[in-house]
Motif scaffolding. Structure first.
Motif, PDB file in Angstrom:
ATOM      1  N   ALA A  57       6.085  -4.396 -14.033  1.00  0.00           N
ATOM      2  CA  ALA A  57       4.889  -3.831 -13.154  1.00  0.00           C
ATOM      3  C   ALA A  57       3.665  -2.782 -13.420  1.00  0.00           C
ATOM      4  O   ALA A  57       3.118  -2.478 -12.708  1.00  0.00           O
ATOM      5  CB  ALA A  57       6.011  -3.352 -11.744  1.00  0.00           C
ATOM      6  N   VAL A  59       4.904   0.667 -13.944  1.00  0.00           N
ATOM      7  CA  VAL A  59       4.948   1.934 -12.754  1.00  0.00           C
ATOM      8  C   VAL A  59       5.777   2.228 -13.780  1.00  0.00           C
ATOM      9  O   VAL A  59       6.130   3.722 -13.070  1.00  0.00           O
ATOM     10  CB  VAL A  59       5.626   1.923 -11.335  1.00  0.00           C
ATOM     11  N   GLN A  77      -1.591 -10.397 -11.686  1.00  0.00           N
ATOM     12  CA  GLN A  77      -1.390  -9.584 -10.860  1.00  0.00           C
ATOM     13  C   GLN A  77      -0.442  -9.781 -10.489  1.00  0.00           C
ATOM     14  O   GLN A  77       0.613 -11.181 -10.428  1.00  0.00           O
ATOM     15  CB  GLN A  77      -2.427 -10.719  -9.354  1.00  0.00           C
ATOM     16  N   ILE A  78       0.401  -8.509  -9.949  1.00  0.00           N
ATOM     17  CA  ILE A  78       1.686  -8.445  -9.534  1.00  0.00           C
ATOM     18  C   ILE A  78       1.816  -7.981  -8.707  1.00  0.00           C
ATOM     19  O   ILE A  78       1.643  -7.629  -7.629  1.00  0.00           O
ATOM     20  CB  ILE A  78       2.032  -7.380 -10.580  1.00  0.00           C
ATOM     21  N   TYR A  80       5.467  -7.806  -5.926  1.00  0.00           N
ATOM     22  CA  TYR A  80       7.031  -6.702  -6.342  1.00  0.00           C
ATOM     23  C   TYR A  80       7.715  -6.637  -4.900  1.00  0.00           C
ATOM     24  O   TYR A  80       7.558  -6.911  -4.230  1.00  0.00           O
ATOM     25  CB  TYR A  80       6.844  -5.550  -6.751  1.00  0.00           C
ATOM     26  N   PHE A  82      11.279  -4.794  -3.399  1.00  0.00           N
ATOM     27  CA  PHE A  82      12.271  -4.242  -4.126  1.00  0.00           C
ATOM     28  C   PHE A  82      13.155  -3.991  -3.614  1.00  0.00           C
ATOM     29  O   PHE A  82      13.629  -4.904  -2.724  1.00  0.00           O
ATOM     30  CB  PHE A  82      11.908  -2.560  -3.683  1.00  0.00           C
ATOM     31  N   ARG A  86      10.879  -0.934   1.657  1.00  0.00           N
ATOM     32  CA  ARG A  86       9.317  -0.469   1.076  1.00  0.00           C
ATOM     33  C   ARG A  86       7.853  -0.139   1.719  1.00  0.00           C
ATOM     34  O   ARG A  86       7.082  -0.379   1.137  1.00  0.00           O
ATOM     35  CB  ARG A  86       8.986   0.245  -0.377  1.00  0.00           C
ATOM     36  N   LEU A  88       5.374   0.691   5.127  1.00  0.00           N
ATOM     37  CA  LEU A  88       4.455   2.676   5.445  1.00  0.00           C
ATOM     38  C   LEU A  88       5.311   2.262   7.163  1.00  0.00           C
ATOM     39  O   LEU A  88       5.231   1.738   7.739  1.00  0.00           O
ATOM     40  CB  LEU A  88       3.486   2.187   5.167  1.00  0.00           C
ATOM     41  N   TYR A  99      -2.498  -3.686   3.432  1.00  0.00           N
ATOM     42  CA  TYR A  99      -2.385  -2.294   2.564  1.00  0.00           C
ATOM     43  C   TYR A  99      -2.918  -2.223   1.558  1.00  0.00           C
ATOM     44  O   TYR A  99      -3.458  -2.219  -0.085  1.00  0.00           O
ATOM     45  CB  TYR A  99      -1.333  -1.652   3.225  1.00  0.00           C
ATOM     46  N   VAL A 100      -1.710  -3.797   0.982  1.00  0.00           N
ATOM     47  CA  VAL A 100      -1.147  -4.154  -0.731  1.00  0.00           C
ATOM     48  C   VAL A 100      -2.883  -5.324  -1.244  1.00  0.00           C
ATOM     49  O   VAL A 100      -3.249  -5.222  -1.965  1.00  0.00           O
ATOM     50  CB  VAL A 100      -0.289  -4.640  -0.989  1.00  0.00           C
TER      51      VAL A 100
ATOM     52  N   LEU B 173       7.456   5.246  -2.031  1.00  0.00           N
ATOM     53  CA  LEU B 173       6.234   4.715  -1.751  1.00  0.00           C
ATOM     54  C   LEU B 173       5.164   5.161  -2.837  1.00  0.00           C
ATOM     55  O   LEU B 173       4.564   3.855  -2.548  1.00  0.00           O
ATOM     56  CB  LEU B 173       6.577   5.189  -0.077  1.00  0.00           C
ATOM     57  N   VAL B 175       5.861   4.292  -6.018  1.00  0.00           N
ATOM     58  CA  VAL B 175       6.017   3.843  -6.525  1.00  0.00           C
ATOM     59  C   VAL B 175       5.395   1.707  -6.104  1.00  0.00           C
ATOM     60  O   VAL B 175       4.845   1.316  -7.113  1.00  0.00           O
ATOM     61  CB  VAL B 175       7.068   3.719  -7.278  1.00  0.00           C
ATOM     62  N   MET B 176       6.244   1.778  -4.969  1.00  0.00           N
ATOM     63  CA  MET B 176       5.228   0.942  -3.481  1.00  0.00           C
ATOM     64  C   MET B 176       3.794   0.377  -4.257  1.00  0.00           C
ATOM     65  O   MET B 176       3.292  -0.795  -4.671  1.00  0.00           O
ATOM     66  CB  MET B 176       5.548   0.189  -2.515  1.00  0.00           C
ATOM     67  N   SER B 177       3.338   1.137  -4.114  1.00  0.00           N
ATOM     68  CA  SER B 177       1.402   1.425  -4.239  1.00  0.00           C
ATOM     69  C   SER B 177       1.292   1.382  -5.257  1.00  0.00           C
ATOM     70  O   SER B 177       0.326   0.049  -6.183  1.00  0.00           O
ATOM     71  CB  SER B 177       0.555   2.364  -3.623  1.00  0.00           C
ATOM     72  N   GLU B 178       1.515   1.756  -6.171  1.00  0.00           N
ATOM     73  CA  GLU B 178       1.055   1.419  -7.945  1.00  0.00           C
ATOM     74  C   GLU B 178       1.577   0.705  -8.825  1.00  0.00           C
ATOM     75  O   GLU B 178       0.683  -0.381  -9.432  1.00  0.00           O
ATOM     76  CB  GLU B 178       2.164   3.012  -9.111  1.00  0.00           C
ATOM     77  N   SER B 179       2.758  -0.362  -8.067  1.00  0.00           N
ATOM     78  CA  SER B 179       3.317  -1.988  -8.168  1.00  0.00           C
ATOM     79  C   SER B 179       2.026  -2.864  -7.786  1.00  0.00           C
ATOM     80  O   SER B 179       1.760  -3.757  -9.073  1.00  0.00           O
ATOM     81  CB  SER B 179       4.357  -1.743  -8.218  1.00  0.00           C
ATOM     82  N   PHE B 180       1.800  -2.571  -6.620  1.00  0.00           N
ATOM     83  CA  PHE B 180       0.387  -3.639  -6.518  1.00  0.00           C
ATOM     84  C   PHE B 180      -0.841  -2.773  -6.519  1.00  0.00           C
ATOM     85  O   PHE B 180      -1.586  -3.566  -6.529  1.00  0.00           O
ATOM     86  CB  PHE B 180       0.549  -3.723  -4.961  1.00  0.00           C
ATOM     87  N   ARG B 182      -2.379  -0.168  -6.200  1.00  0.00           N
ATOM     88  CA  ARG B 182      -3.004   0.757  -5.261  1.00  0.00           C
ATOM     89  C   ARG B 182      -4.010   2.043  -6.382  1.00  0.00           C
ATOM     90  O   ARG B 182      -3.737   2.506  -7.413  1.00  0.00           O
ATOM     91  CB  ARG B 182      -2.673   1.951  -3.945  1.00  0.00           C
TER      92      ARG B 182
END
Lengths: 257, 281
Positions: A57, A59, A77-78, A80, A82, A86, A88, A99-100, B173, B175-180, B182
């Motif tokens: 991913a 990260v 394009q990934i 994910y 979890f 996760r 917001l 948001y994504v 959160l 890490v989630m944002s980075e994985s998508f 952002r």
């Protein structure tokens, strides 16, 4: 068609206050996944499963080696999913999904609502995550991952925090959406039953993040755990899993490839 | 526990009638306790004023209330109140701007954290009266004194809360944002700021109350208008009724700002924290 190429991937975590010694999560892992396949990665704790997904991913950075996730030669394009949803907490369900997404339009909202419908949550789009059960939140997490139209879908033990019945129902949702979208999926789990039910291929990792075995599953879908053919494959995978455990214990495990 | 009709099929259940009744009683109970608290305060004030002090030393509550009404209907009331409010708001806004920079430095730099933590602690420890006297010496009788002092005392509270909010952000959160995919600005506006907002607000609330008191004290020493100045003028002419009337009006304004501004913002920001519906698996 998406491709994930993993070459000589090693990840070593340096010592920390909690762990006096460095920890090897992945040790020279090689793997190639091509096409719209559902690949399960199974292994005991400490076999680097989550680390592998995080590196794919983008990260986490590998200590050495490389990972390339490509779609027609360009970075894939990934999406994910979890272990925990996760989401917001201050955004509504639909806003969490948006948001994504890069573009925010009526069309993207309709797309978000489409995927919410696919996981049976179209009526909770305007609720906050705290108003949903753990299972519903995880379904939102699955819908969110599909919303970005991923070339590669990463799933990190998405059912491990749920009770058996909710996990069962979520596996059905996931299987249904995956059959419609056919994305390249990397599904990390320590549950062999889950792996056999969902995957086309099972890659076993042993502690230290080294590939031990690679098993193709050719059973027709949708699969039910109670089907005799599914149970036979499960038994075979479990036998190999036990053999790996014994081999690791007696120090004779070899990397399969 | 009884269950009410579902909001979303098979998923979200509404509160039962019994739970709603209990919630209504709890709300009324809270309101009654607030009223009872004020009634006890006024009662004690009345008894002490009636039996312990002379009317010149401590006037009775209704006398102060009448005086407060007279002050309220005077022409110079709005001039004084406007002056005080404008200064405290100006000082508070300056503190807010300064705190954003300082809070970011504390949250993301160990070196700045060490330096600023002790500095902010020093500012919090300085007696407020020292600031008031110092501003009279340095700036003389000027509107800048109350503004700067309000800013100085408010800054540590907002800064510390902002830094605490930023460092307490759920890393998963991010890490989630980075994985998508952002970007950094998207993560700042989408995760870091929203998750720190309540923390910032609680700091801002405290800072505003402290800034108000500081501004008032500075007006007592170094101003020619404002509530603080009026309290001093009443004191100088030994007009205890006028002094208490201005103090009561000051308290009422504080309570109005707390309830009409801060509590409303807090309610809006924490909507997601108080779900009105129960959940099921």
């Amino acid at each position: 068609m998406a491709t994930v190429l993993i070459e000589n991937l090693t990840k070593i975590y340096p010592p920390t206050l909690n762990h006096a010694r460095q920890v090897q999560a992945l040790g020279g892992l090689n793997m190639s996944i091509t096409g719209n396949v559902f690949v399960a990665i199974v292994g005991p704790s400490g076999s680097g499963k989550t680390t592998l997904l995080n590196i794919v991913a983008g990260v986490e950075r590998p200590t050495s080696g490389s990972v390339r996730a490509l779609q027609e030669g360009v970075p894939a394009q990934i999406g994910y999913v979890f272990q925990e949803p996760r989401l917001l907490p201050w955004r509504t369900v639909v806003d969490n999904m948006l948001y994504v997404q890069d573009r925010k339009s009526d069309r993207s909202r309709r797309e978000a609502e489409f995927y919410l419908q696919m996981v049976g949550l179209s009526e909770v789009a305007d609720l906050y995550p705290s108003q949903l059960s753990a299972g519903m939140q995880q379904r939102v997490g699955i819908a969110r991952a599909f919303l970005v139209n991923p070339d590669v879908l990463l799933l990190d033990e998405p059912f491990s925090h749920l009770d058996a019945l909710t996990g069962r129902s979520l596996r059905d949702y996931l299987q249904r959406i995956w059959l419609q979208t056919r994305k390249t999926a990397l599904f990390v789990t320590h549950d062999v039953t889950e792996a056999v039910e969902l995957a086309d291929r099972i890659i076993m990792l042993r502690p230290g993040g080294v590939a031990y075995d690679d098993i193709a599953i050719t059973l027709p879908r949708p699969r039910r755990p109670a089907d005799p053919a599914v149970r036979d494959v499960q038994d075979e995978v479990l036998r190999r899993f036990d053999a790996m455990g014994a081999a690791v214990r007696f120090g004779t495990a070899q990397a399969a490839r | 526990m009884t269950t009410a009709p579902t909001v979303a099929p098979g998923s979200v259940s509404a509160l039962s009638a019994r739970e709603l009744r209990r919630a209504a009683w709890s709300r009324w109970g809270y309101r009654l306790s607030v009223v009872a608290g004020w009634a006890v305060f006024v009662g004690v004030w009345y008894l002490v004023a009636r039996f312990v002090f002379t009317p010149q030393q401590l006037p009775q509550p209704h006398v102060v209330a009448t005086e407060a009404w007279d002050v309220l209907t005077q022409r110079d009331f709005s001039t004084n109140i406007q002056a005080s409010i404008l200064r405290v708001v100006a000082g508070f806004l300056l503190a807010l701007v300064l705190s954003v920079g300082l809070g970011l430095l504390i949250a993301y730099s160990k070196w700045w954290r060490r330096l600023l933590n002790s500095l902010l602690l020093f500012i919090v420890s300085v007696p407020t009266v020292s600031f008031a006297i110092l501003s009279l010496i340095v700036l003389g009788i000027s509107p800048m004194g109350p503004i700067i002092n309000a800013m100085l005392v408010a800054t540590p509270y907002i800064t510390m809360n902002l830094a605490q909010g930023l460092t307490g952000v759920d890393r998963r959160l991010i890490v989630m944002s980075e994985s998508f995919g952002r970007t950094r600005p998207q993560i700042i506006t989408g995760v870091l700021i929203p998750s720190s907002l309540l923390s910032i607000l609680s700091g801002a609330r405290l800072a505003f109350a402290v800034a108000w008191r500081m501004e008032l004290l500075t007006e007592v020493f170094a101003s020619s208008e404002g509530i603080g100045f009026q309290i001093r003028r009443s004191f100088e002419s030994y007009d205890i009724r006028g002094m208490l009337a201005w103090a009561v009006l000051f308290i009422i304004i504080m309570l109005l700002i707390e309830n009409l501004v801060f509590r409303q913002i807090e309610r809006r920001l924490s909507r997601w924290r108080s779900p009105e519906v129960g959940t099921t698996q």
